[in-house]
Design a protein around this motif. Sequence first.
Motif, PDB file in Angstrom:
ATOM      1  N   MET A   1       0.806  -1.355  -0.103  1.00 47.89           N
ATOM      2  CA  MET A   1      -0.043  -0.059  -0.009  1.00 47.89           C
ATOM      3  C   MET A   1       0.988   1.184  -0.019  1.00 47.89           C
ATOM      4  O   MET A   1       1.923   1.196   0.769  1.00 47.89           O
ATOM      5  CB  MET A   1      -1.000  -0.094   1.271  1.00 47.89           C
ATOM      6  CG  MET A   1      -1.808   1.185   1.198  1.00 47.89           C
ATOM      7  SD  MET A   1      -3.033   1.116   2.724  1.00 47.89           S
ATOM      8  CE  MET A   1      -4.091   0.112   2.248  1.00 47.89           C
ATOM      9  N   ASN A   3       2.028   4.723   0.991  1.00 46.07           N
ATOM     10  CA  ASN A   3       2.111   5.398   2.353  1.00 46.07           C
ATOM     11  C   ASN A   3       2.121   7.044   1.926  1.00 46.07           C
ATOM     12  O   ASN A   3       3.221   7.396   1.393  1.00 46.07           O
ATOM     13  CB  ASN A   3       3.099   5.300   3.273  1.00 46.07           C
ATOM     14  CG  ASN A   3       2.853   3.589   3.802  1.00 46.07           C
ATOM     15  OD1 ASN A   3       1.844   3.504   4.447  1.00 46.07           O
ATOM     16  ND2 ASN A   3       4.087   2.913   4.003  1.00 46.07           N
ATOM     17  N   ARG A  27      -2.668   4.824   2.125  1.00 45.60           N
ATOM     18  CA  ARG A  27      -2.743   4.834   3.629  1.00 45.60           C
ATOM     19  C   ARG A  27      -2.206   6.303   3.822  1.00 45.60           C
ATOM     20  O   ARG A  27      -0.922   6.619   3.618  1.00 45.60           O
ATOM     21  CB  ARG A  27      -1.858   3.864   4.313  1.00 45.60           C
ATOM     22  CG  ARG A  27      -1.794   3.962   5.943  1.00 45.60           C
ATOM     23  CD  ARG A  27      -0.631   3.076   6.442  1.00 45.60           C
ATOM     24  NE  ARG A  27      -1.137   1.736   6.408  1.00 45.60           N
ATOM     25  CZ  ARG A  27      -0.301   0.684   5.513  1.00 45.60           C
ATOM     26  NH1 ARG A  27       0.607   1.251   4.941  1.00 45.60           N
ATOM     27  NH2 ARG A  27      -0.842  -0.356   5.570  1.00 45.60           N
ATOM     28  N   THR A  29      -1.910  10.101   5.881  1.00 48.82           N
ATOM     29  CA  THR A  29      -1.635  10.511   7.157  1.00 48.82           C
ATOM     30  C   THR A  29      -1.675  12.114   7.088  1.00 48.82           C
ATOM     31  O   THR A  29      -0.890  12.561   6.101  1.00 48.82           O
ATOM     32  CB  THR A  29      -0.157  10.030   8.004  1.00 48.82           C
ATOM     33  OG1 THR A  29      -0.424   8.586   8.133  1.00 48.82           O
ATOM     34  CG2 THR A  29       0.156  10.767   9.326  1.00 48.82           C
ATOM     35  N   GLU A  43      -5.532   9.376   8.916  1.00 48.24           N
ATOM     36  CA  GLU A  43      -4.898   9.374  10.153  1.00 48.24           C
ATOM     37  C   GLU A  43      -4.550  10.830  10.372  1.00 48.24           C
ATOM     38  O   GLU A  43      -3.743  11.553   9.368  1.00 48.24           O
ATOM     39  CB  GLU A  43      -3.670   8.532  10.526  1.00 48.24           C
ATOM     40  CG  GLU A  43      -3.105   8.687  11.856  1.00 48.24           C
ATOM     41  CD  GLU A  43      -1.844   8.282  11.871  1.00 48.24           C
ATOM     42  OE1 GLU A  43      -0.969   7.903  12.990  1.00 48.24           O
ATOM     43  OE2 GLU A  43      -1.161   7.384  10.735  1.00 48.24           O
TER      44      GLU A  43
END
Length: 328
Positions: A1, A3, A27, A29, A43
Amino acid sequence: MTNVLILGGTGWLSGRVARAWVDAGARVTCLARGGRPAPEGAELVIADRSNPGAYDAVARREWDEVVEISSAPEHVSSAVAALAAVSHHLTYVSSLSVYAANDVVGADEAADVSAPLRPGEEYDYSRAKAAAEASVRDVFGDRAAIVRPGLIVGPDDPTDRFGYWVARVALAGVEPVLTPTLAGRMSQVIDVDDLAAFLVACGAARLPIVANAVGDPMPFRTLVDTAREVASHRGDLVEADDEWLVAHDVQFWMGPRSLPLWLPSDMPGFATRSNTAYRAAGGPLRDLGDTLRRTFADETARGLDRERRSGLTRAEEEELISARRRAE
């Protein structure tokens, strides 16, 4: 995945970039000061970038892509220093305002940029973006994309500039609307969702690119006429020249008591930048009518007669139209 780290991710553009990356299966952040949530599926790491150790929580992880949007040179320089060793690619969102002059029609990315802002000097947006770009180039080199958007437009725009026109003609209905002299004036915009998609594409392909992210230059009349069509405006347009508007305390470009997107006539290059590199890299450009329809829906939901950050109030406009007609 994949990041992805978004430095920001809770504002208008950066939030859309974060959502686009989430939708792409990454993913994600977001590093931000808090107070606003990260998009669903992302996140949120809370940190104040002005404080020492702001990147400690994210500098221990490996990132396929970092997206930086700040116009604070010290934030950008500290971020690239902290993250270069753990990041494969960075996309920096700069601005067309980085250029030193706006006097050449069709200028491309080779045009001179402003002198980078130095520590301790009075803040200047153009020079701040130039300093940030320099930090990115110095540290990331060909692992970076530098994207220079023009006027970013679309739903939820917090500046109230572009949306003023479709909201105003809708509010006026069959009544007149005040405009600057339209002949010879140009406009150039980029839809916020087109820009977000391009920023994701730059990161996904790890493009080493510098590109003006902006739509095709168009007559300002085209923008106004398309807004009238979208909002079914049937009133007249009352044009006023620059000298008359300035004499009546109407402001250029944005802010209270302004005619948004109106610029002095000695800036012919501002809304005519080349977008050849953007197009060549696959940058999307949707139809102006689509952007205006989505913007109109958003303006209607927020209230056509709400207090705005940019533009004339309807009462101010009506007073100016009466004065203009008396002067004719």
